[in-house]
Design an enzyme around this catalytic site. Sequence first.
Site, PDB file in Angstrom:
ATOM      1  N   CYS A  53       2.814  46.410  -7.993  1.00 13.40           N
ATOM      2  CA  CYS A  53       3.026  47.540  -7.080  1.00 13.40           C
ATOM      3  C   CYS A  53       3.718  46.957  -5.859  1.00 13.40           C
ATOM      4  CB  CYS A  53       1.691  48.187  -6.696  1.00 13.40           C
ATOM      5  SG  CYS A  53       1.888  49.445  -5.415  1.00 13.40           S
ATOM      6  N   CYS A  78       2.499  48.828  -2.373  1.00 16.25           N
ATOM      7  CA  CYS A  78       1.131  48.638  -1.854  1.00 16.25           C
ATOM      8  C   CYS A  78       0.349  47.788  -2.842  1.00 16.25           C
ATOM      9  CB  CYS A  78       0.461  49.954  -1.486  1.00 16.25           C
ATOM     10  SG  CYS A  78       0.517  51.281  -2.713  1.00 16.25           S
ATOM     11  N   SER A  79      -0.638  48.352  -3.529  1.00 18.10           N
ATOM     12  CA  SER A  79      -1.469  47.519  -4.408  1.00 18.10           C
ATOM     13  C   SER A  79      -2.046  48.341  -5.557  1.00 18.10           C
ATOM     14  CB  SER A  79      -2.598  46.887  -3.606  1.00 18.10           C
ATOM     15  OG  SER A  79      -3.328  47.893  -2.915  1.00 18.10           O
ATOM     16  N   CYS A  80      -1.306  49.352  -6.043  1.00 15.38           N
ATOM     17  CA  CYS A  80      -1.797  50.237  -7.099  1.00 15.38           C
ATOM     18  C   CYS A  80      -2.169  49.430  -8.342  1.00 15.38           C
ATOM     19  CB  CYS A  80      -0.743  51.282  -7.434  1.00 15.38           C
ATOM     20  SG  CYS A  80      -0.385  52.340  -6.027  1.00 15.38           S
TER      21      CYS A  80
END
Lengths: 204, 223
Positions: free
Chosen positions: A108, A111-113
């Site tokens: 991602c 962000c940090s999906c």
Amino acid sequence: MPHDDDDHPHALLPPDPALRVKALETILVRKGLVDPAALDEIIDTYENRIGPRNGARVVARAWADPEFKAALLADATPLIADLGFYGRQGEHVVVVENTPAQHNMVVCTLCSCYPWPLLGIPPGWYKSDAYRARAVREPRKVLAEFGVTLPPETSVRVWDSTAEVRYLVLPMRPGGTEGMGEDDLAALVTRDSMIGTGLPGVPS
Amino acid sequence: MTRAHDMGGRFGDGAVRPEPEDAPVFAEDWHARALAVTLAAGALGLWNIDMSRHARERLSPKDYVRFSYYEKWISALADLLVETGALTEDDLREAGPENTLSEKALTADKVARVLAKGGPADRKGGPAPRFAPGQAVRTRLPADNVLVSGGHSRLPRYVAGALGYVLRCHGNHVLPDSNAHRLGEAPEPLYAVRFSARALWAHPEHPDDEVVLDLWQSYLEPA
């Protein structure tokens, strides 16, 4: 509309991050907006109950059951829900299959999906600037940092999780596992093999 | 233009440092508290996931770069709590008197249900799909949010203006560019679109490598 002045309210909290969290937690609890017992419950959930063993069970079943695998690749979300792995950050799941011709890898960049109900909370490296910046541009160099080298006849497909769809890699079933049951197969499935930065273990 | 979080393809970050599979889920106790406080506050229902992402993205670039992961979370959370009126700046300066637990607060007995329920982003309404699998598309250039200057978007800059091919349609999903600014969910068809590494980078590692992104219909034009 975005507040782009640089005097954000967060600057009123203590600068040390541990103290900053503690201060905000204390304020919210005193205000009656957060229940400390709920915080403990959330932490216990992600430390002890939801993690990569969930994803490993899905992979092992796909390896063991061709019909399940075909259905999983066609529409994973209902099957995963049947196994009890639906939930926050796993509302829309797509499973992508590694083959000798194509290796899949998930990132991602914005962000940090990450598929929480299947893999838990992402590891630090997945959230790092280096992984987010480089996985899309030089996946093979990144894979080498994980000790994975792909042959030139294998192409790499990197999935950048830009929406609410969460991707799980179905690694190739290792050789020498014929006749193994789902539990033994699941033990070979590593977290990184389901992100695509690793390969599953081989039977000893 | 874009913000510090939009780092796909950036140079200069150095090596990725893998961790053992059995490393603790939370490297520090305060990381766990930061995650839990953020989820519990989110359950108050004062903002949506797109507002929450945007709050982290619009930390000043200086803060975004120097803050560690959970520092971004906790700082953005403080900002959101003040912006939505849940807390005042005075509250942040000093914890006030003790109140009884609000009926909106997430209680321990409801945690499992709330986490299992999730927040699906697919919607029945919205326009019909304009593109079919296999079709050539080009992403919008510039990649900015067209509704709000400096607003939230999920179209990374590294893919802006690139030629790709629709792999699949996921159905209609909430549009973050609108939802992050309380302008409505504005659902649109969402597509997985594949791009050749050759279309994105001057020096691709391998001619057959690809990157796939999930992109909303309004991010795309026929090519």
